[in-house]
Enzyme design. Sequence first.
Site, PDB file in Angstrom:
ATOM      1  N   GLY A  27     -61.408  -3.750 -19.993  1.00  0.00           N
ATOM      2  CA  GLY A  27     -59.958  -3.607 -19.973  1.00  0.00           C
ATOM      3  C   GLY A  27     -59.248  -4.928 -19.838  1.00  0.00           C
ATOM      4  O   GLY A  27     -59.861  -6.004 -19.827  1.00  0.00           O
ATOM      5  N   GLY A  30     -53.462  -7.959 -15.254  1.00  0.00           N
ATOM      6  CA  GLY A  30     -52.423  -8.963 -15.114  1.00  0.00           C
ATOM      7  C   GLY A  30     -52.948 -10.382 -15.093  1.00  0.00           C
ATOM      8  O   GLY A  30     -52.216 -11.317 -15.411  1.00  0.00           O
ATOM      9  N   GLY A  32     -56.117 -11.277 -16.563  1.00  0.00           N
ATOM     10  CA  GLY A  32     -57.007 -11.588 -17.675  1.00  0.00           C
ATOM     11  C   GLY A  32     -57.841 -10.388 -18.083  1.00  0.00           C
ATOM     12  O   GLY A  32     -57.586  -9.260 -17.670  1.00  0.00           O
ATOM     13  N   SER A  33     -58.856 -10.644 -18.899  1.00  0.00           N
ATOM     14  CA  SER A  33     -59.712  -9.584 -19.425  1.00  0.00           C
ATOM     15  C   SER A  33     -60.889  -9.331 -18.494  1.00  0.00           C
ATOM     16  O   SER A  33     -61.376 -10.237 -17.821  1.00  0.00           O
ATOM     17  CB  SER A  33     -60.230  -9.971 -20.815  1.00  0.00           C
ATOM     18  OG  SER A  33     -59.151 -10.204 -21.703  1.00  0.00           O
ATOM     19  N   ASP A 144     -49.730  -5.625  -4.894  1.00  0.00           N
ATOM     20  CA  ASP A 144     -49.749  -4.925  -6.185  1.00  0.00           C
ATOM     21  C   ASP A 144     -50.561  -3.634  -6.095  1.00  0.00           C
ATOM     22  O   ASP A 144     -51.449  -3.383  -6.904  1.00  0.00           O
ATOM     23  CB  ASP A 144     -50.305  -5.833  -7.280  1.00  0.00           C
ATOM     24  CG  ASP A 144     -49.890  -5.380  -8.681  1.00  0.00           C
ATOM     25  OD1 ASP A 144     -48.960  -4.544  -8.784  1.00  0.00           O
ATOM     26  OD2 ASP A 144     -50.494  -5.838  -9.663  1.00  0.00           O
TER      27      ASP A 144
END
Length: 340
Positions: A27, A30, A32-33, A144
């Site tokens: 996936g 926020g 990176g990958s 978050d």
Amino acid sequence: MQQMLGPTRYAYTDITAITNHFRDKLGQGGYGSVFKGVLSPGNVHVAVKMLEGNSNCNGEDFISEVATIGRIHHVNVVRLMGFCPEEMRQALVYEYMPRGSLDKYIFSAKKSFCWDKLMEIALGIARGIHYLHQGCDMQILHFDIKPHNILLDSNFVPKLADFGLAKLYPRDNSFVPSRALRGTIGYIAPEMISRSFGVISSKSDVYSFGMLLLEMAGGRRNVDPNAAHSSQAYYPSWVYDRLTQQEWGEISVHVVDMHELERKLCIVGLWCIQMRSQDRPTMGEVIEMLEGCVEGLEMPSRPLFCDEGHTHTEDTYHLSSELTEISEEDMSEKVQVMVV
């Protein structure tokens, strides 16, 4: 031995080998990958997050931060197993969570969990946040908390994720500098956007957790512009009205059908999302409420967003909670939106 030594330091060549040249992408987040990988010996499955070049995490600060976080071990916090500090190729290696993130279960058209299981998951998340706030040498504020950042292991035990780059603060600090801020619209506490609502503190995480609790209880996102009735578009407001109707003795099919644990999740969630941070409980108090009887819970004051005449679906909450973030520099009364 791994727990005593902390996270392992890897070279970028090691990361490419662990991920088989980044073949299996899990996936995008926020920072990176994320790629699936395997550590040998032992064939241990891991999730490798490759940080974007503009992540502003470089040098000795990055190494110091991940080394500290790597020593954190709690059943409800994803474990950081390794890292790569090479400039422009920074990576974090986490334990792999095979069930994925909580959002795909609570927002599913088909009910995935019974109320007992949902309560168990909610308590696990609360204990993980409480540990970050009070159980470490340094207070860790997540900033978050949302369904996407709650991962589930093979037994559906919830674990907090994406806290790895949250700033570390001594526990005796009651507030944090505004430049350290981040978060997702729909879950972000009011004081993170405007200081007129109070100082930024661990209570900011409490607010986000409250919004998460309400989504778990409702089985839907808190903001749904496509709701059948406009009164249901903002779930926290609608469920507050349902609960107060019950308190006043009014008969409603919705109230009659409300499960006891659903009612508990909603009441605790509404306490957590009080607009003023001082009116919210601590995470320790949240755990006590979730563990106690629903009959012992009092209804909180009517939150500001529930006041008649407010069009909540037309304010910042209307923005997609999955696709918007507040930047670290944004504290000038306006939200800078970027795709995550």
